[in-house]
Write a protein that holds these residues in place. Structure first.
Motif, PDB file in Angstrom:
ATOM      1  N   ASN A  26       0.700  -1.206  -0.217  1.00  0.00           N
ATOM      2  CA  ASN A  26       0.030  -0.045   0.170  1.00  0.00           C
ATOM      3  C   ASN A  26       0.887   1.197  -0.032  1.00  0.00           C
ATOM      4  OD1 ASN A  26      -2.262   1.421   0.138  1.00  0.00           O
ATOM      5  ND2 ASN A  26      -2.525   1.421   2.259  1.00  0.00           N
ATOM      6  N   PRO A  27       1.250   1.963  -1.258  1.00  0.00           N
ATOM      7  CA  PRO A  27       2.153   3.069  -1.263  1.00  0.00           C
ATOM      8  C   PRO A  27       1.722   4.037  -0.515  1.00  0.00           C
ATOM      9  CG  PRO A  27       0.824   3.094  -3.307  1.00  0.00           C
ATOM     10  CD  PRO A  27       0.395   1.505  -2.369  1.00  0.00           C
ATOM     11  N   VAL A  28       2.553   4.834   0.373  1.00  0.00           N
ATOM     12  CA  VAL A  28       2.485   5.958   1.098  1.00  0.00           C
ATOM     13  C   VAL A  28       3.573   7.153   0.401  1.00  0.00           C
ATOM     14  CG1 VAL A  28       2.846   6.943   3.492  1.00  0.00           C
ATOM     15  CG2 VAL A  28       1.931   4.880   3.162  1.00  0.00           C
ATOM     16  N   THR A  29       3.098   8.195   0.573  1.00  0.00           N
ATOM     17  CA  THR A  29       3.815   9.670   0.103  1.00  0.00           C
ATOM     18  C   THR A  29       4.138  10.419   1.471  1.00  0.00           C
ATOM     19  OG1 THR A  29       2.596   9.550  -1.960  1.00  0.00           O
ATOM     20  CG2 THR A  29       4.100  11.463  -1.311  1.00  0.00           C
ATOM     21  N   VAL A  30       5.645  10.480   1.380  1.00  0.00           N
ATOM     22  CA  VAL A  30       6.038  11.431   2.689  1.00  0.00           C
ATOM     23  C   VAL A  30       7.069  12.272   1.906  1.00  0.00           C
ATOM     24  CG1 VAL A  30       6.234   9.400   4.266  1.00  0.00           C
ATOM     25  CG2 VAL A  30       8.122   9.578   2.930  1.00  0.00           C
ATOM     26  N   ILE A  31       7.118  13.627   2.686  1.00  0.00           N
ATOM     27  CA  ILE A  31       8.322  14.494   2.416  1.00  0.00           C
ATOM     28  C   ILE A  31       9.553  14.114   2.650  1.00  0.00           C
ATOM     29  CG2 ILE A  31       8.822  16.875   2.914  1.00  0.00           C
ATOM     30  CD1 ILE A  31       5.922  17.488   3.780  1.00  0.00           C
ATOM     31  N   ASP A  32      10.536  14.374   1.664  1.00  0.00           N
ATOM     32  CA  ASP A  32      11.853  13.860   1.955  1.00  0.00           C
ATOM     33  C   ASP A  32      12.653  15.049   2.880  1.00  0.00           C
ATOM     34  OD1 ASP A  32      14.257  13.087   1.404  1.00  0.00           O
ATOM     35  OD2 ASP A  32      14.608  13.482  -0.338  1.00  0.00           O
ATOM     36  N   THR A  33      12.455  14.608   4.166  1.00  0.00           N
ATOM     37  CA  THR A  33      13.395  15.167   5.184  1.00  0.00           C
ATOM     38  C   THR A  33      14.286  14.197   5.835  1.00  0.00           C
ATOM     39  OG1 THR A  33      11.917  14.605   6.867  1.00  0.00           O
ATOM     40  CG2 THR A  33      11.291  16.807   5.846  1.00  0.00           C
ATOM     41  N   PRO A  34      15.452  15.085   6.578  1.00  0.00           N
ATOM     42  CA  PRO A  34      16.222  14.290   7.251  1.00  0.00           C
ATOM     43  C   PRO A  34      16.009  13.032   8.213  1.00  0.00           C
ATOM     44  CG  PRO A  34      17.124  16.176   7.074  1.00  0.00           C
ATOM     45  CD  PRO A  34      15.608  16.538   6.617  1.00  0.00           C
TER      46      PRO A  34
END
Length: 62
Positions: free
Chosen positions: A36-44
């Protein structure tokens, strides 16, 4: 306004029997079900969690 880079994460291996810390990383990234794909912001912070459980994830740029 500059939009933040996003990553699409897909869990490809089960969380059953994994270390509690690895399960918590998956939960922190918002992953609930396998495939189930999830989108996240690219943060450290997110990158650190992704690196910790990279053996269970498929990572793509969104």
């Amino acid at each position: 306004m500059i939009s933040a880079k996003q990553l699409k994460l897909t869990l490809v291996r089960s969380l059953n029997g994994r270390l509690k810390a690895h399960q918590q990383c998956a939960r922190g990234l918002g992953i609930r079900k396998i495939h189930n794909p999830v989108t996240v912001i690219d943060t450290p912070e997110n990158r650190g969690m992704i690196n910790k459980i990279s053996y269970m994830l498929k990572v793509e740029e969104a």
